[in-house]
Scaffold this motif. Structure first.
Motif, PDB file in Angstrom:
ATOM      1  N   PHE A  99      -8.136   5.070  -9.877  1.00  0.00           N
ATOM      2  CA  PHE A  99      -7.457   5.233  -8.596  1.00  0.00           C
ATOM      3  C   PHE A  99      -5.935   5.190  -8.766  1.00  0.00           C
ATOM      4  O   PHE A  99      -5.203   5.865  -8.036  1.00  0.00           O
ATOM      5  CB  PHE A  99      -7.909   4.156  -7.619  1.00  0.00           C
ATOM      6  N   LEU A 100      -5.451   4.399  -9.750  1.00  0.00           N
ATOM      7  CA  LEU A 100      -4.017   4.393 -10.039  1.00  0.00           C
ATOM      8  C   LEU A 100      -3.562   5.763 -10.537  1.00  0.00           C
ATOM      9  O   LEU A 100      -2.482   6.241 -10.178  1.00  0.00           O
ATOM     10  CB  LEU A 100      -3.688   3.322 -11.079  1.00  0.00           C
ATOM     11  N   SER A 101      -4.380   6.386 -11.374  1.00  0.00           N
ATOM     12  CA  SER A 101      -4.043   7.720 -11.876  1.00  0.00           C
ATOM     13  C   SER A 101      -4.019   8.738 -10.749  1.00  0.00           C
ATOM     14  O   SER A 101      -3.135   9.605 -10.689  1.00  0.00           O
ATOM     15  CB  SER A 101      -5.058   8.145 -12.943  1.00  0.00           C
ATOM     16  N   LEU A 102      -4.982   8.635  -9.842  1.00  0.00           N
ATOM     17  CA  LEU A 102      -5.003   9.535  -8.693  1.00  0.00           C
ATOM     18  C   LEU A 102      -3.784   9.311  -7.800  1.00  0.00           C
ATOM     19  O   LEU A 102      -3.216  10.264  -7.260  1.00  0.00           O
ATOM     20  CB  LEU A 102      -6.291   9.321  -7.889  1.00  0.00           C
ATOM     21  N   LYS A 103      -3.366   8.063  -7.685  1.00  0.00           N
ATOM     22  CA  LYS A 103      -2.198   7.741  -6.854  1.00  0.00           C
ATOM     23  C   LYS A 103      -0.936   8.366  -7.427  1.00  0.00           C
ATOM     24  O   LYS A 103      -0.078   8.858  -6.681  1.00  0.00           O
ATOM     25  CB  LYS A 103      -2.040   6.226  -6.743  1.00  0.00           C
ATOM     26  N   SER A 104      -0.798   8.336  -8.760  1.00  0.00           N
ATOM     27  CA  SER A 104       0.398   8.890  -9.390  1.00  0.00           C
ATOM     28  C   SER A 104       0.470  10.407  -9.232  1.00  0.00           C
ATOM     29  O   SER A 104       1.556  10.977  -9.128  1.00  0.00           O
ATOM     30  CB  SER A 104       0.432   8.517 -10.872  1.00  0.00           C
ATOM     31  N   SER A 105      -0.695  11.064  -9.220  1.00  0.00           N
ATOM     32  CA  SER A 105      -0.706  12.520  -9.070  1.00  0.00           C
ATOM     33  C   SER A 105      -0.754  12.951  -7.613  1.00  0.00           C
ATOM     34  O   SER A 105      -0.230  14.003  -7.248  1.00  0.00           O
ATOM     35  CB  SER A 105      -1.906  13.114  -9.815  1.00  0.00           C
ATOM     36  N   THR A 106      -1.416  12.126  -6.788  1.00  0.00           N
ATOM     37  CA  THR A 106      -1.543  12.427  -5.361  1.00  0.00           C
ATOM     38  C   THR A 106      -1.226  11.164  -4.566  1.00  0.00           C
ATOM     39  O   THR A 106      -2.115  10.346  -4.293  1.00  0.00           O
ATOM     40  CB  THR A 106      -2.966  12.916  -5.017  1.00  0.00           C
ATOM     41  N   PRO A 107       0.030  10.942  -4.203  1.00  0.00           N
ATOM     42  CA  PRO A 107       0.414   9.707  -3.515  1.00  0.00           C
ATOM     43  C   PRO A 107      -0.370   9.428  -2.235  1.00  0.00           C
ATOM     44  O   PRO A 107      -0.533   8.277  -1.842  1.00  0.00           O
ATOM     45  CB  PRO A 107       1.903   9.926  -3.201  1.00  0.00           C
ATOM     46  N   ALA A 108      -0.890  10.477  -1.597  1.00  0.00           N
ATOM     47  CA  ALA A 108      -1.638  10.273  -0.358  1.00  0.00           C
ATOM     48  C   ALA A 108      -2.916   9.484  -0.590  1.00  0.00           C
ATOM     49  O   ALA A 108      -3.484   8.930   0.356  1.00  0.00           O
ATOM     50  CB  ALA A 108      -1.976  11.622   0.276  1.00  0.00           C
ATOM     51  N   LEU A 109      -3.373   9.413  -1.851  1.00  0.00           N
ATOM     52  CA  LEU A 109      -4.589   8.670  -2.177  1.00  0.00           C
ATOM     53  C   LEU A 109      -4.284   7.245  -2.633  1.00  0.00           C
ATOM     54  O   LEU A 109      -5.158   6.567  -3.180  1.00  0.00           O
ATOM     55  CB  LEU A 109      -5.378   9.405  -3.275  1.00  0.00           C
ATOM     56  N   GLY A 110      -3.067   6.798  -2.379  1.00  0.00           N
ATOM     57  CA  GLY A 110      -2.678   5.458  -2.812  1.00  0.00           C
ATOM     58  C   GLY A 110      -3.503   4.355  -2.183  1.00  0.00           C
ATOM     59  O   GLY A 110      -3.629   3.264  -2.760  1.00  0.00           O
ATOM     60  N   TRP A 111      -4.102   4.596  -1.034  1.00  0.00           N
ATOM     61  CA  TRP A 111      -4.905   3.570  -0.366  1.00  0.00           C
ATOM     62  C   TRP A 111      -6.138   3.195  -1.182  1.00  0.00           C
ATOM     63  O   TRP A 111      -6.711   2.114  -0.988  1.00  0.00           O
ATOM     64  CB  TRP A 111      -5.331   4.054   1.020  1.00  0.00           C
ATOM     65  N   LEU A 112      -6.539   4.057  -2.124  1.00  0.00           N
ATOM     66  CA  LEU A 112      -7.709   3.748  -2.945  1.00  0.00           C
ATOM     67  C   LEU A 112      -7.463   2.579  -3.887  1.00  0.00           C
ATOM     68  O   LEU A 112      -8.410   1.945  -4.358  1.00  0.00           O
ATOM     69  CB  LEU A 112      -8.124   4.976  -3.754  1.00  0.00           C
TER      70      LEU A 112
END
Length: 268
Positions: A99-112
């Protein structure tokens, strides 16, 4: 500070309501009971939502595993194998960094990366895998006579599954599923020790118990308090699931109705 004032200040602290700072010294028994009880709100949150969502996914996966089509059956088998074959702690760990990796590429998914969402997803998938194996076994245990009777009445496909197969399999699986519910609530204690951080020291029951144990160098007070709360929670789960079990078996004679029994398990 009186115990009533302590409850008012810290009773809902785990969800951000009440006193912001944790007590630093001269810890009272009331403070430990109150803060650990406050943390139980997170354990209940994780357990209840994971069980509700996992119930529906587990039934779907069980049906897929029982299917003849390999394109449906094999993915279901691998899903069960992965989540039942790997430790839950490791699942939390890898999920958080994914989820951290997804946050770095897609900030909108930071809530994960927040425990309320990311950890809940892991628990939901984990309990679905265990429950799916339970429901799959129940599907295989449905008496052939009931299925043949449904065929004789002209029931086929979805109608036969909805009216005959699924209710019978649910009744057969419910005692084992009750154990899975208890294990899932116990597993919620791993959330804040597995990678998902506790924001502003808002953790679950075990998080606060660990805090008091570290500050007082005495684990023999906070950890038994956690155990006490979980015993109460387990009794509540057994009672509620017992009521459902009674409802599922309402058509049987009184002497033939299976009853849920409290049998402590040593390992999962």
């Amino acid at each position: 500070m009186s115990c009533v004032q302590t409850i008012q200040d810290y009773g809902l602290r785990a969800i951000g309501i009440g006193e912001r700072l944790l007590p630093r010294e001269n810890f009272t028994l009331c403070e430990q009971f109150t803060l650990i009880g406050s943390g139980m709100l997170w354990n209940i949150y994780f357990g209840v939502l994971a069980m509700i969502a996992g119930f529906f996914l587990a039934n779907a996966i069980a049906v897929c595993k029982a299917a003849q089509n390999p394109w449906v059956r094999i993915p279901a088998e691998w899903f069960i194998l992965i989540f039942r074959g790997s430790p839950l702690f490791i699942q939390f760990f890898f999920a958080y960094f994914l989820f951290l990796s997804l946050k770095s590429s897609t900030p909108a998914l930071g809530w994960l990366t927040s425990a309320w969402a990311g950890a809940l997803i892991v628990l939901f998938l984990n309990t679905a895998a265990y429950a799916a194996e339970i429901f799959y076994g129940a599907l295989r245990s449905v008496p052939k006579g009931e299925v043949e009777a449904a065929d004789a009445y002209g029931m086929t496909g979805w109608k036969r599954f909805r009216r005959i197969i699924w209710p019978t399999s649910l009744r057969l699986a419910w005692p084992a599923y009750t154990n899975e519910a208890i294990f899932t609530f116990h597993a919620t204690t791993l959330v804040f020790f597995s990678g998902f951080p506790a924001w502003q020291q808002r953790g679950d029951a075990l998080y606060y118990a660990s805090y008091f144990a570290d500050k007082t160098f005495n684990p023999f007070i906070p950890y038994p308090i956690v155990a006490f709360y979980f015993v109460l929670l387990t009794l509540v789960v057994i009672t509620l699931f017992g009521m459902v079990n009674t409802y599922l078996n309402r058509h049987l004679p009184q002497e033939q109705r299976p009853k849920l029994k409290l049998r402590p398990q040593i390992i999962r």
